[in-house]
Structure formats: structure tokens, C-alpha cells
Design a protein around this motif. Structure first.
Motif, PDB file in Angstrom:
ATOM      1  N   SER A 108       0.129  -4.624   7.872  1.00 53.16           N
ATOM      2  CA  SER A 108       0.434  -3.973   9.143  1.00 53.16           C
ATOM      3  C   SER A 108      -0.083  -4.817  10.323  1.00 53.16           C
ATOM      4  CB  SER A 108      -0.226  -2.595   9.139  1.00 53.16           C
ATOM      5  OG  SER A 108       0.236  -1.830  10.213  1.00 53.16           O
ATOM      6  N   GLN A 152      -5.571   2.929  12.187  1.00 53.48           N
ATOM      7  CA  GLN A 152      -5.730   1.644  11.518  1.00 53.48           C
ATOM      8  C   GLN A 152      -6.910   0.930  12.189  1.00 53.48           C
ATOM      9  OE1 GLN A 152      -1.710  -0.228  10.583  1.00 53.48           O
ATOM     10  NE2 GLN A 152      -1.212   1.085  12.308  1.00 53.48           N
ATOM     11  N   GLN A 165       8.113  -0.262  11.133  1.00 55.27           N
ATOM     12  CA  GLN A 165       7.418   0.996  10.798  1.00 55.27           C
ATOM     13  C   GLN A 165       8.031   2.133  11.603  1.00 55.27           C
ATOM     14  OE1 GLN A 165       3.272   0.468  11.765  1.00 55.27           O
ATOM     15  NE2 GLN A 165       2.963  -1.146  10.265  1.00 55.27           N
ATOM     16  N   TYR A 216      -5.570   3.073   4.782  1.00 55.07           N
ATOM     17  CA  TYR A 216      -4.433   3.985   4.562  1.00 55.07           C
ATOM     18  C   TYR A 216      -4.617   4.852   3.316  1.00 55.07           C
ATOM     19  CZ  TYR A 216       0.735   4.729   4.222  1.00 55.07           C
ATOM     20  OH  TYR A 216       2.020   5.218   4.161  1.00 55.07           O
ATOM     21  N   ASN A 266       0.821  -1.223   0.000  1.00 55.85           N
ATOM     22  CA  ASN A 266       0.000   0.000   0.000  1.00 55.85           C
ATOM     23  C   ASN A 266       0.850   1.267   0.000  1.00 55.85           C
ATOM     24  OD1 ASN A 266       0.931  -0.022   2.606  1.00 55.85           O
ATOM     25  ND2 ASN A 266      -1.068   0.030   3.593  1.00 55.85           N
ATOM     26  N   GLN A 267       2.141   1.122  -0.262  1.00 56.71           N
ATOM     27  CA  GLN A 267       3.038   2.282  -0.259  1.00 56.71           C
ATOM     28  C   GLN A 267       3.400   2.700  -1.686  1.00 56.71           C
ATOM     29  OE1 GLN A 267       3.479   3.499   2.638  1.00 56.71           O
ATOM     30  NE2 GLN A 267       3.531   1.850   4.150  1.00 56.71           N
TER      31      GLN A 267
END
Ligand code: GCU
Length: 357
Positions: free
Chosen positions: A113, A196, A170, A217, A56-57
Motif C-alpha cells: 500500500s 495504516q 484501492q 491490516y 495481505n488480502q
């Protein structure tokens, strides 16, 4: 309270990723191995079997770089039988959905995550509590200690077909807002802070004094822009790569948690490999995980610099303003002997290492 920078007038909105332009990124170039350079979409080319990896980055994030390098190493080590393609920016979906796709085999691997993994199995919760990890060095040592995480990481294999390969840090997570400075819980009162999707994060955000709003996110930027949120919480790298500083330029060093991303894979897909290829897979992942630590340190530094250049107000509140409430949340979620045992083993390693609590 110490303000490390003085607030400046808003800066013009930079184009996506310009803040990291010119910052040396180790990874793809440094790790590229002969004959299998990546194409534009984070894949080693000319391989027979491509593992799909969901992320998701952005493509500038250390996870993208480390996983792209993983694919290259794998292709090299298996002589082109196996490689990987990293799909960035939630292209395959948000983590909560993607973890199911990895479980059913539609996606081969993903970065997920810790709170999302906790939602699958409470056994993971102690590693997602404030205070579990003292710092990145301690967290890295825990991830490598089979006597602590070995059983846990294979515990989802039978029912979910999911294997935890390891993790990427993280770093420390902090709160950022559209107003500031934030010196204590009273300044966060009534502010809607994205979290989250997790009970721990909901409780933690309430303990910090704010109103938690769970959200994926990838939706945060737009929600900040629309005023649905007043802020969020994350590390410096996400804050910069997601461009949240543009709308929430007050960053408060709450240090509420050293977060963890798990890298998960579908067991059946890995078992398609013969033994030699599986060994190559394990070794390539271990190398990428090592590389990630270096990438992370560099990108955190670069992000702090970028924040300062963009005029972000960075506030370091008195630790007493938030720490007791944060620690209390950590303790309140340790509600079974198994959880306490895992948490204590993690903390005992910190003591052995001599890292300060
Ligand atoms: C960090 C983490 C992601 C996570 C995100 C979030 O960026 O690396 O895996 O999804 O925080 O806050 O949702």
C-alpha cells in the motif's frame, strides 16, 4: 445527511467469505490459459521458477485473482520457465515487513500500500495525498503515464533493489465505525480509528475528527472485536472481504482518498530472466493490471450489495462536513518544490482528461 439504508438488528455472523458466494468473479477462470491451471494456493503448476508474491488480502480479493492470472500468463508465455505463486492473508507477513523481504530478495514480489512505500521514500508521498487522484480513471491514467511515474517507479532500484511494476487501485476509502450514523467530525470525536502506519493517514484521521491508531491490516478484525478500536477506514471490498462489517456496521462515505497499491518486485530476481522472458513478464503484468480494473469494478458493486444485504448502515454525509478539512491535509503535506511539481503534474492530467475535481 442521507441514510441509504435503515439500520437493522445485527445479523448472525456469516462464515468467512459467504457474502461473496454466488457473485460471479471474473479472473482465474476467464483468464486461465491452457496447460497451466492454478493449484489451490494460487500458483501456476509445472513451471521451473516460481516467483513468490506476498499479499495481505483474501483469495476472493481482485488482487489475488489478477496476480494468479498473471502467474498463469507468465507460465504460458515463457513455456513453463517462469510462473508465480500468490501467498494470501499475510501468510508471508504484514506489508511493512514484507517490503523489506522483497528488498533483500527473500520474497520476489508483493502488493504494498502507498503509505508503506512512502515510509521508504518521501518522493512517493504526493501520490498518497488526499486530492491527488480525482477518481479511478484518473489514477489509472497516471499509472500508465511514464512521463509522470517513470523515474519515480525506478527510483528505489539502486539502493533498495525494488522495482515498482505498476499499481492496483484501492478505490475511494471511507470510514466505518461500531456506532452511527456519522454525519460530521463531531460524531467521530473520541473514536479510535485504525489507520495504516503513515503520517498522512494520522493527520487525515485527526482532521476527520477521530483518534488515529496505526496498526497492520491483518490485526484489525481482532482489535475491533476486542473493542481496542471503534472503527477503521478502507474501501468496500476490504470492508467485506475482511468481514469488518460484522463488528463495525456503520459505513460513512467520507471519500477521503483514492488509495493505491503498488506491485513491487526484487530487481535482481527479474534480471535472472533472459530478455524474452523479461518481455513476457512485463506483458503478463500489463495484462493483469488491465484485468484488475474490471475485477475491481465488479467486486466493488458486489461488496456494496453484500453490505446492503447484511444490514450495514451506509451514510452519505454532506460533503461540506469533511471535504474542506481533507483538502487542507493534502495541501499541508506538499512541502517541497519536487513534491509540488509531481502533485501538479498528476492534477494537470486530470484537467487534460476533463475529470471533475
Ligand atoms: C487496502 C489495500 C491494502 C492495505 C489496506 C490497509 O485493503 O488494498 O494494500 O494494506 O487497505 O488499510 O492496510
Amino acid at each position: 445527511m442521507r441514510s441509504r439504508t435503515t439500520p437493522r438488528p445485527p445479523t448472525p455472523r456469516p462464515a468467512r467469505r459467504t457474502l461473496l458466494t454466488g457473485i460471479p468473479l471474473l479472473g482465474v477462470g476467464a483468464l486461465a490459459l491452457g496447460g497451466c491451471a492454478p493449484d489451490d494456493a494460487g500458483a501456476a503448476t509445472d513451471v521451473e521458477n516460481i516467483l513468490t508474491i506476498s499479499l495481505n488480502q483474501t483469495e476472493t480479493h481482485p488482487s489475488y485473482l489478477a496476480l494468479t492470472a498473471f502467474g498463469e500468463k507468465l507460465a504460458e508465455a515463457t513455456e513453463g520457465r517462469w510462473g508465480a505463486r500468490v501467498y494470501a492473508n499475510e501468510a508471508l507477513g504484514a506489508q511493512q515487513e514484507v517490503v523489506q523481504l522483497v528488498s533483500d530478495g527473500s520474497v520476489d514480489m508483493a502488493v504494498i500500500s502507498a503509505p508503506q512505500v512512502e515510509n521508504l521514500s518521501m518522493a512517493f508521498r504526493p501520490l498518497n495525498l488526499p486530492g491527488a487522484f480525482v477518481d479511478i480513471e484518473h489514477q489509472t491514467a497516471v499509472l500508465k503515464d511514464d512521463s509522470i511515474v517513470g523515474e519515480l517507479f525506478s527510483s528505489l532500484e539502486d539502493e533498495r533493489r525494488l522495482r515498482v511494476l505498476g499499481g492496483f487501485t484501492q478505490g475511494s476509502r471511507h470510514v466505518y465505525t461500531d456506532r452511527g450514523p456519522i454525519e460530521g467530525p463531531e460524531d467521530l470525536s473520541g473514536l479510535k480509528i485504525r489507520v495504516q502506519e503513515s503520517d498522512v493517514f494520522m493527520a487525515l484521521t485527526r482532521a476527520l475528527g477521530a483518534s488515529p491508531t496505526p496498526m497492520a491490516y491483518g490485526e484489525v478484525y481482532t482489535a475491533l472485536q476486542a473493542g481496542v478500536l471503534n472503527g477503521a477506514e478502507n474501501n468496500e471490498v476490504s470492508y467485506v472481504t475482511q468481514r469488518h462489517y460484522e463488528i463495525a456496521p456503520h459505513f460513512t462515505l467520507t471519500n477521503h482518498l483514492v488509495g493505491l497499491d503498488y506491485v513491487m518486485a526484487n530487481v535482481d530476481r527479474i534480471e535472472e530472466m533472459d530478455e524474452a522472458d523479461r518481455t513476457a513478464f512485463t506483458e503478463s503484468f500489463a495484462a493483469a493490471q488491465e484485468e484488475f480494473v474490471t475485477l475491481w469494478a465488479r467486486e466493488t458493486e458486489a461488496s456494496i450489495q453484500a453490505m446492503e444485504e447484511a444490514g450495514v448502515e451506509i451514510t452519505e454525509p454532506d460533503p461540506e462536513a469533511f471535504t474542506p478539512a481533507i483538502e487542507e491535509v493534502g495541501r499541508s503535506f506538499l512541502d517541497s518544490p519536487e513534491d509540488e511539481d509531481l502533485y501538479e503534474r498528476v492534477r494537470a492530467l486530470a484537467d487534460e482528461m476533463g475529470v471533475e475535481r
